[in-house]
Design a protein around this motif. Structure first.
Motif, short mmCIF file in Angstrom:
data_model
loop_
_atom_site.label_atom_id
_atom_site.label_comp_id
_atom_site.label_asym_id
_atom_site.label_seq_id
_atom_site.Cartn_x
_atom_site.Cartn_y
_atom_site.Cartn_z
N ARG A 18 0.84 -1.19 0.00
CA ARG A 18 0.00 0.00 0.00
C ARG A 18 0.88 1.25 0.00
N ASP A 19 1.99 1.20 0.75
CA ASP A 19 2.86 2.37 0.83
C ASP A 19 3.49 2.71 -0.51
N ASP A 20 3.88 1.68 -1.25
CA ASP A 20 4.51 1.93 -2.54
C ASP A 20 3.50 1.86 -3.69
N GLU A 21 2.24 1.67 -3.37
CA GLU A 21 1.18 1.61 -4.37
C GLU A 21 1.55 0.67 -5.52
N ARG A 78 11.01 -1.34 -9.12
CA ARG A 78 9.90 -1.19 -8.17
C ARG A 78 9.63 0.29 -7.92
N THR A 79 10.45 1.13 -8.49
CA THR A 79 10.35 2.56 -8.21
C THR A 79 9.47 3.26 -9.25
N ARG A 117 1.50 -1.04 -10.94
CA ARG A 117 0.98 0.01 -10.06
C ARG A 117 -0.38 -0.39 -9.53
N ARG A 149 -4.69 4.01 -5.45
CA ARG A 149 -5.69 4.11 -4.40
C ARG A 149 -7.07 4.24 -5.02
N ALA A 200 0.41 7.73 1.84
CA ALA A 200 -0.34 6.55 2.28
C ALA A 200 -1.77 6.89 2.65
N CYS A 247 16.90 6.39 -6.97
CA CYS A 247 15.46 6.34 -6.72
C CYS A 247 15.17 5.03 -5.99
N VAL A 248 14.39 5.11 -4.92
CA VAL A 248 14.02 3.91 -4.17
C VAL A 248 12.50 3.85 -4.05
N PRO A 249 11.95 2.66 -3.76
CA PRO A 249 10.51 2.63 -3.49
C PRO A 249 10.21 3.64 -2.37
N ARG A 250 9.12 4.34 -2.52
CA ARG A 250 8.78 5.42 -1.59
C ARG A 250 8.91 5.01 -0.13
N SER A 251 8.51 3.79 0.16
CA SER A 251 8.54 3.34 1.57
C SER A 251 9.97 3.20 2.08
N GLY A 265 15.88 -2.05 -3.22
CA GLY A 265 14.92 -2.23 -4.31
C GLY A 265 14.88 -1.03 -5.25
#
Lengths: 465, 465
Positions: free
Chosen positions: A114-117, A194-195, A224, A227, B255, B350-354, B415
């Motif tokens: 959910r955090d990384d959608e 994953r980014t 992707r 939400r 989130a 760039c990394v996954p947002r989380s 990641g």
């Protein structure tokens, strides 16, 4: 490249050996049942292959897929990757001597963030099933082909599938971050990230999307997960005297800066057929159905309603989900209303949005010239039309191909493209050169050969006229 | 492939002949002035080529570009395509024996279609100039690299440039519909469409985007022009004790389903440097700047403010455009505040947002281990960090490369990817294999050879370690 007729292969293996090798590697995931072989001869395009494939394998793991591709390479056996078989261009139809690699047993949602959608899925997961599993997380996967109840995410990736929501929410290419791909020779590679962003080297993820099984086998996809848009939806259903009027109204709606989630246009003969099917009292004319979502849904739909009425549309606006559903029932009845008339060739041209009225006019002229009916619906927000050709018998008759030919050339003349979301497959190969030109087609074939030097991945499709 | 040192070429032409052929074809668009040659030795990466190129040509037309490429092919002369020279990875830096093909004279907006929400541009048009010309039509081009006042759209395409608005409005790949491309041998091809959707053959448009001048020369681009988002903006500026706290707040904002247009995070040492530069009274800590636009701007910003405050942020919210501008002044002062300290290597992981808090922690550890400061800002909405390494002298010292190396590997472990929006160019070639692996790198090189069999397009960049 040739199809499978050239057996025994360079390695001297014959077809029985191929099946035996596959059984040794994959056991009961290998089938030569008549019903399995026969099912792979067709998709939803109306086209049926004249012969059945050699074998259907249904791998359960990435390692299984690698084993199949190693055997295929070793024995020079062609491989047709196939999901749910809902394609409309013959891209997953298999013939004599070919291995059908079914993705249907690789159907798991592997991860949700959910955090990384994002979600990580196997290719055989059904679109509707993915969305059912994402919903408790407050997420959804946007690409929504009309076949979403039965089609796979892998199929979306193979064709860069669209659907009703593309103008606002994008096509499959915008929804895929990364792919794990098994190459023709069995090697496993990872493309993409994953980014959200990433520009490391050439964009092989995008190259794979829409490549229709010609470059490699997708065994995992990082997609992707958006939400879920909160709040109500508001839906307008509007009747117009002519399809050109309805198309003009749809153009005005977008031009005024409104962003419908869905905007579906139903042509005159299509609407007649639907009315017959649903036993509606229908005075004639064309229908435009527009849905808005998100916080601005009510305000935007009121503005759209005013535009529609000022252009002569007779419209109702409903903020009620059940009533919205009922309005869409008309659009959803299009395919069943046509399918009962005979075999159907569902076409898929896309033109710049502003050319939508001109494209409908061109279709009207072709109807008159050939004395046929071409019931047509369009995703008006992105200029994507689905003209339907109805015919008797198993094969598309020549006069239908001639009419389709004129229609494709009209789309190209209007700055459009042969296929908005279905792909080239078998059925549109003969027009590919008209759009790409000889030089680009040759360049595409060379890139195909980099990925698949032996030409064993979906031979005879897309690039070969 | 080799760089230009291998002259005279296979055709027996020497360097003087190349310049003469170019002058015959392009007249005064050909320059060998020291200042022109010297300018092409560097970009904004801090790296300077040890030698100057052979010649700078500035074609005015597509036919000119074709002529240059034909001469380059005939004489086996390498070509470096260059826009405004604002790249940050050395991708448009030229060396001995190379032709620099400058796009700066091909800078026209050729067409605007409000109805189709697109614009047709030449590659040399400056981003800010394009937006100035689109504004009267109520349209804008979304990709907004920080360099937008001086960088070209062609440069965006070459690097798949991002910027501050990507999380909400997408990167360059999402903004380009079609391209006209001159191949290495001078042939002109058209990739993509004017339509929103299209799946005819392989997606060569996407393949070109981010290919950093290695596949062909873009001479025209059909780009999406979005309608300008109406209504006010609302901006929050928030201070946190640590960058990890600020990163956590940014993660909570996304989130919770809010969609900021901009969300910029300024690390602790970066904020210290900015405060010194602007002579601000700064108690220490990190800054998060968040902007919302569109009809929900005020409501969304109030929700974000509540989240920020609940996480210990000390924040102000302003719906006033002038005050918003002042809050962003802090972020905009980052580069000048660092540039005055020495040479700067601007990195771009760039990394996954989380993983944003973890990546900031990793950078903190690298700072302590190497005894250096790595002032860092991040586009928090898409997990894209720009760690800056400051050093004395013209060349990046070994201990800085070692620290950068640890940082890249940390990003990959989390990641992430080596480059979110700047590209590989010259400076990141040594890490490309860490991310792609040997097999994929070889496949990318083979695709490069399909487009450029003689290896004359930007040799030594991206694919060659």
């Amino acid at each position: 490249m040739s199809t499978a007729a050239s057996f025994p292969s360079a390695s001297g293996t014959d077809e029985r050996d191929v099946v035996a090798l596959l059984r040794d590697a994959l056991g009961d995931a290998v089938s030569t049942d008549d019903s399995a072989l026969s099912a792979a001869r067709e998709d939803k395009s109306g086209h049926v292959s004249p012969s059945a494939p050699l074998v259907v394998v249904t791998p359960r793991t990435t390692a299984d897929v690698q084993a199949v591709m190693r055997i295929a390479t070793q024995t020079r056996t062609p491989v047709v990757v196939r999901g749910a078989g809902t394609g409309l261009a013959g891209g997953a139809i298999a013939s004599e001597g070919e291995i059908v690699l079914s993705t249907l047993a690789m159907d798991q949602l592997l991860e949700v963030s959910r955090d990384d959608e994002l979600a990580v899925v196997q290719p055989g997961i059904i679109n509707a099933e993915l969305n059912a599993q994402l919903a408790p997380h407050g997420l959804w996967f946007a690409p929504d082909p009309a076949s979403r109840a039965i089609s796979t995410v892998g199929g979306n990736i193979a064709t860069n599938a669209g659907g009703l929501l593309c103008a606002k929410y994008g096509v499959t290419r915008e929804a895929v971050l990364g792919l794990k791909v098994v190459l023709a020779d069995g090697r496993l590679l990872e493309f993409g990230h994953r980014t959200v962003k990433g520009v490391t080297g050439l964009d092989f993820t995008a190259l794979m999307i829409g490549s229709e099984g010609t470059l490699g086998v997708v065994v995992e996809a990082t997609v992707r997960a958006k939400r879920i848009t909160p709040g109500p939806v508001a839906t307008i259903s509007a009747s117009f005297e002519s399809v050109e009027d309805a198309a003009r109204a749809s153009a005005v709606i977008t031009a005024s800066g409104l962003a419908p989630a869905i905007m579906e246009l139903i042509g005159e003969s299509a609407m007649r057929r639907i009315a017959d099917y649903l036993e509606l009292d229908h005075p004639g004319g064309s229908q435009l159905i527009v849905q808005f979502d998100g916080p601005g849904a009510v305000v935007e739909s009121e503005a759209a309603l005013a535009s529609i009425q000022s252009l002569g549309g007779v419209a109702t606006l409903s903020p009620d989900p059940a009533e919205s559903e009922r309005l869409f029932q008309v659009r959803r009845s299009f395919h069943p209303s046509i399918a009962r008339l005979g075999h159907v060739l569902i076409e898929d041209v896309c033109v710049p949005r502003s050319a939508l009225p001109a494209m409908f006019s061109a279709i009207g002229e072709i109807e008159r010239k050939y004395g046929i009916e071409i019931p047509t619906v369009a995703h008006a927000g992105d200029g994507n039309l689905h003209p339907n050709f109805v015919f008797d018998g198993d094969d598309v008759p020549d006069h239908i191909w001639a009419a389709a030919d004129e229609m494709f050339l009209s789309a190209l003349r209007l700055g459009g493209t042969l296929t908005g979301e279905h792909g080239i497959g078998l059925l549109k190969r003969r027009w590919l050169k008209d759009e790409l030109g000889d030089d680009q087609l040759e360049l595409q074939r060379q890139v195909k050969r980099v990925f698949d030097p032996l030409g064993i991945l979906n031979p005879g499709k897309v690039f070969e006229a």
